[in-house]
Design a protein around this motif. Sequence first.
Motif, PDB file in Angstrom:
ATOM      1  N   GLY A 181       0.245  -1.647  -0.315  1.00 22.55           N
ATOM      2  CA  GLY A 181       0.192  -0.123  -0.082  1.00 22.55           C
ATOM      3  C   GLY A 181       0.698   1.004  -0.147  1.00 22.55           C
ATOM      4  N   ASN A 182       2.349   0.877  -0.009  1.00 16.94           N
ATOM      5  CA  ASN A 182       3.174   2.264   0.100  1.00 16.94           C
ATOM      6  C   ASN A 182       2.990   2.998  -1.292  1.00 16.94           C
ATOM      7  OD1 ASN A 182       2.853   2.935   2.780  1.00 16.94           O
ATOM      8  ND2 ASN A 182       4.711   0.853   3.601  1.00 16.94           N
ATOM      9  N   CYS A 183       3.130   2.033  -2.008  1.00 20.43           N
ATOM     10  CA  CYS A 183       3.746   1.952  -3.544  1.00 20.43           C
ATOM     11  C   CYS A 183       2.249   3.150  -4.537  1.00 20.43           C
ATOM     12  CB  CYS A 183       3.839   0.924  -3.903  1.00 20.43           C
ATOM     13  SG  CYS A 183       5.507   0.175  -3.520  1.00 20.43           S
ATOM     14  N   VAL A 184       1.429   3.552  -3.478  1.00 22.16           N
ATOM     15  CA  VAL A 184       0.345   4.619  -3.986  1.00 22.16           C
ATOM     16  C   VAL A 184       0.931   6.063  -4.029  1.00 22.16           C
ATOM     17  CG1 VAL A 184      -2.052   4.842  -4.340  1.00 22.16           C
ATOM     18  CG2 VAL A 184      -1.264   2.427  -4.431  1.00 22.16           C
ATOM     19  N   ASP A 185       0.667   6.501  -4.983  1.00 23.29           N
ATOM     20  CA  ASP A 185       0.558   8.213  -5.543  1.00 23.29           C
ATOM     21  C   ASP A 185      -0.706   8.251  -6.421  1.00 23.29           C
ATOM     22  OD1 ASP A 185       1.129  11.167  -5.589  1.00 23.29           O
ATOM     23  OD2 ASP A 185       3.347  10.703  -6.252  1.00 23.29           O
ATOM     24  N   ALA A 186      -1.502   9.184  -5.413  1.00 21.64           N
ATOM     25  CA  ALA A 186      -2.659   9.405  -6.132  1.00 21.64           C
ATOM     26  C   ALA A 186      -2.374   9.882  -7.045  1.00 21.64           C
ATOM     27  CB  ALA A 186      -3.861   9.693  -4.636  1.00 21.64           C
ATOM     28  N   ASN A 187      -1.687  11.416  -6.479  1.00 20.27           N
ATOM     29  CA  ASN A 187      -1.954  12.526  -7.072  1.00 20.27           C
ATOM     30  C   ASN A 187      -1.118  12.233  -8.574  1.00 20.27           C
ATOM     31  OD1 ASN A 187      -2.475  14.839  -4.717  1.00 20.27           O
ATOM     32  ND2 ASN A 187      -1.023  13.273  -3.771  1.00 20.27           N
ATOM     33  N   VAL A 188      -0.700  11.089  -9.052  1.00 20.59           N
ATOM     34  CA  VAL A 188      -0.205  10.545 -10.385  1.00 20.59           C
ATOM     35  C   VAL A 188      -1.638  11.092 -11.161  1.00 20.59           C
ATOM     36  CG1 VAL A 188       1.271   9.732 -11.685  1.00 20.59           C
ATOM     37  CG2 VAL A 188       1.942   9.684  -9.012  1.00 20.59           C
ATOM     38  N   ASP A 189      -1.275  11.404 -12.211  1.00 20.91           N
ATOM     39  CA  ASP A 189      -2.539  11.648 -13.131  1.00 20.91           C
ATOM     40  C   ASP A 189      -2.904  10.343 -13.954  1.00 20.91           C
ATOM     41  OD1 ASP A 189      -2.549  14.336 -13.048  1.00 20.91           O
ATOM     42  OD2 ASP A 189      -1.453  14.842 -14.900  1.00 20.91           O
ATOM     43  N   THR A 190      -1.774   9.431 -14.991  1.00 18.03           N
ATOM     44  CA  THR A 190      -2.670   8.518 -15.413  1.00 18.03           C
ATOM     45  C   THR A 190      -1.503   6.879 -14.439  1.00 18.03           C
ATOM     46  OG1 THR A 190      -0.085   8.330 -16.462  1.00 18.03           O
ATOM     47  CG2 THR A 190      -2.075   9.941 -17.389  1.00 18.03           C
ATOM     48  N   ASN A 191      -0.330   6.958 -13.847  1.00 20.29           N
ATOM     49  CA  ASN A 191      -0.470   6.084 -13.493  1.00 20.29           C
ATOM     50  C   ASN A 191       0.322   5.782 -11.697  1.00 20.29           C
ATOM     51  OD1 ASN A 191       0.615   2.917 -12.877  1.00 20.29           O
ATOM     52  ND2 ASN A 191       1.598   2.427 -15.028  1.00 20.29           N
ATOM     53  N   PRO A 192      -0.934   5.299 -10.694  1.00 20.81           N
ATOM     54  CA  PRO A 192      -0.595   5.985  -9.475  1.00 20.81           C
ATOM     55  C   PRO A 192       0.596   4.587  -8.248  1.00 20.81           C
ATOM     56  CG  PRO A 192      -3.332   4.829  -9.890  1.00 20.81           C
ATOM     57  CD  PRO A 192      -2.255   5.139 -10.936  1.00 20.81           C
ATOM     58  N   VAL A 193       0.426   3.874  -9.079  1.00 21.38           N
ATOM     59  CA  VAL A 193       1.269   2.202  -8.647  1.00 21.38           C
ATOM     60  C   VAL A 193       2.433   2.386  -8.835  1.00 21.38           C
ATOM     61  CG1 VAL A 193       0.586   0.016  -8.614  1.00 21.38           C
ATOM     62  CG2 VAL A 193      -0.825   1.825  -8.875  1.00 21.38           C
ATOM     63  N   SER A 194       3.359   1.400  -8.509  1.00 21.36           N
ATOM     64  CA  SER A 194       4.367   1.473  -8.563  1.00 21.36           C
ATOM     65  C   SER A 194       4.789  -0.419  -7.651  1.00 21.36           C
ATOM     66  CB  SER A 194       5.277   2.283  -7.421  1.00 21.36           C
ATOM     67  OG  SER A 194       5.196   3.450  -8.823  1.00 21.36           O
ATOM     68  N   PRO A 195       6.254  -0.821  -8.781  1.00 17.72           N
ATOM     69  CA  PRO A 195       6.831  -0.398  -9.678  1.00 17.72           C
ATOM     70  C   PRO A 195       5.736  -0.438 -11.124  1.00 17.72           C
ATOM     71  CG  PRO A 195       6.575  -2.623  -9.675  1.00 17.72           C
ATOM     72  CD  PRO A 195       5.575  -2.263  -7.712  1.00 17.72           C
ATOM     73  N   LYS A 196       5.168   0.626 -11.945  1.00 21.11           N
ATOM     74  CA  LYS A 196       5.091   0.938 -13.099  1.00 21.11           C
ATOM     75  C   LYS A 196       5.012   0.108 -13.288  1.00 21.11           C
ATOM     76  CE  LYS A 196       4.934   6.411 -11.953  1.00 21.11           C
ATOM     77  NZ  LYS A 196       4.664   6.306 -10.779  1.00 21.11           N
ATOM     78  N   ILE A 197       6.210  -0.606 -14.240  1.00 18.41           N
ATOM     79  CA  ILE A 197       5.827  -1.494 -15.161  1.00 18.41           C
ATOM     80  C   ILE A 197       5.290  -2.952 -14.771  1.00 18.41           C
ATOM     81  CG2 ILE A 197       8.500  -3.135 -14.214  1.00 18.41           C
ATOM     82  CD1 ILE A 197       9.459  -3.063 -16.825  1.00 18.41           C
ATOM     83  N   PHE A 198       4.544  -3.204 -13.816  1.00 14.56           N
ATOM     84  CA  PHE A 198       3.735  -4.192 -13.217  1.00 14.56           C
ATOM     85  C   PHE A 198       2.946  -4.225 -13.552  1.00 14.56           C
ATOM     86  CE2 PHE A 198       7.923  -6.380 -10.214  1.00 14.56           C
ATOM     87  CZ  PHE A 198       7.838  -6.247 -10.848  1.00 14.56           C
ATOM     88  N   TYR A 199       1.781  -2.721 -13.789  1.00 11.29           N
ATOM     89  CA  TYR A 199       0.401  -2.517 -14.375  1.00 11.29           C
ATOM     90  C   TYR A 199       0.552  -1.960 -14.952  1.00 11.29           C
ATOM     91  CZ  TYR A 199       0.056  -3.621  -8.830  1.00 11.29           C
ATOM     92  OH  TYR A 199       0.799  -4.304  -7.472  1.00 11.29           O
ATOM     93  N   LYS A 200      -1.216  -2.450 -15.507  1.00 12.77           N
ATOM     94  CA  LYS A 200      -1.778  -1.116 -16.597  1.00 12.77           C
ATOM     95  C   LYS A 200      -2.316  -0.700 -15.918  1.00 12.77           C
ATOM     96  CE  LYS A 200      -3.321  -1.036 -20.877  1.00 12.77           C
ATOM     97  NZ  LYS A 200      -2.409  -0.169 -21.996  1.00 12.77           N
ATOM     98  N   THR A 201      -3.234   0.690 -16.122  1.00 13.52           N
ATOM     99  CA  THR A 201      -3.384   1.293 -15.614  1.00 13.52           C
ATOM    100  C   THR A 201      -4.188   2.087 -16.315  1.00 13.52           C
ATOM    101  OG1 THR A 201      -2.210   1.938 -13.645  1.00 13.52           O
ATOM    102  CG2 THR A 201      -3.284   3.678 -14.089  1.00 13.52           C
ATOM    103  N   HIS A 202      -6.267   1.931 -15.772  1.00 15.60           N
ATOM    104  CA  HIS A 202      -7.059   2.651 -16.863  1.00 15.60           C
ATOM    105  C   HIS A 202      -7.428   3.704 -15.806  1.00 15.60           C
ATOM    106  CE1 HIS A 202      -6.959  -1.106 -18.843  1.00 15.60           C
ATOM    107  NE2 HIS A 202      -6.381  -1.654 -17.835  1.00 15.60           N
ATOM    108  N   THR A 203      -6.890   4.571 -16.437  1.00 18.13           N
ATOM    109  CA  THR A 203      -7.958   6.271 -15.750  1.00 18.13           C
ATOM    110  C   THR A 203      -9.419   7.072 -15.920  1.00 18.13           C
ATOM    111  OG1 THR A 203      -5.031   6.654 -14.847  1.00 18.13           O
ATOM    112  CG2 THR A 203      -7.142   7.971 -15.035  1.00 18.13           C
ATOM    113  N   VAL A 204      -9.987   7.187 -15.495  1.00 18.56           N
ATOM    114  CA  VAL A 204     -11.086   7.927 -15.883  1.00 18.56           C
ATOM    115  C   VAL A 204     -11.508   8.949 -15.705  1.00 18.56           C
ATOM    116  CG1 VAL A 204     -13.353   7.706 -16.807  1.00 18.56           C
ATOM    117  CG2 VAL A 204     -12.615   5.850 -16.451  1.00 18.56           C
TER     118      VAL A 204
END
Length: 270
Positions: free
Chosen positions: A233-256
């Motif tokens: 849970g410490n790997c989330v930065d909700a202020n990031v516009d399009t990809n708030p989860v780290s490590p980013k390479i492990f996730y596909k983020t869908h933003t609305v």
Amino acid sequence: MKKAKAKKVIAVVLVLVILASVLILQAFAVPNVLCADFEAIDIAENQSASEILSALGIEDVFIENLSPDITEKIPLAIKAYKINENENDLSLSKNVWVLELSGGEAEYGEYIILGTFEYTKMPVWRGTDVFTVYIEGLVFNQSDFSVTAIYNEKVKTDGKTETVQKAEKSDSKFGGFYSVVGSYNLPNGVGSKCSDLKFLVVADAAVGHPDSPCNIMVNMHYSHQNFGAGFNGNCVDANVDTNPVSPKIFYKTHTVRSQNFIEYKPQALN
């Protein structure tokens, strides 16, 4: 000499394999962003929660899985804002609704945010998915935030195989500044024994400074884990516009995200 050359060849192959793997993961991790204007809809008085949500185009399966606390508040809605346009991602449909409450036990400047994510093609990898709602200016009620996974699963009963619909609510949630985050660990059967996976995200929030006007912009992120297992849970930065989860390479983020604002005015200015 031959052994030395063979080792060099193996080393080069390994490097190429690693580079190819990194490039593939990066391609899968490119975020999908849907930006659209809210459609504002006035809500008639004296309607039940089911009537309001059905009129907004929300499916019965989602309405049935709302908590009683949220269901009780929905008839207090006087206006709804919705984004339900799909971008070029044919495997996942995304919808967001924001209900503005007034009267009864609702706080002035209180909103209920609903998001739905529906797969038309099941994801292959099954890890821990992360859901983030970020709205600057609003303070979230942590107790009313929830993520519900709904899917069909094939089960055997008395030697017969039948399809059963399941709904599992995740109690995993994290607080943030103007944000709320939850995660859901996909069951092992998803992608093999399971089908029709969909998620319902529910949040309740109110204006942090109700005496001051503000413009509200909604960001909802669904981060599907393409690689790895577990979630910190410490790997989330909700202020990031399009990809708030780290490590980013492990996730596909869908933003609305809403392109236009919901305008909030203090009661004294209305």
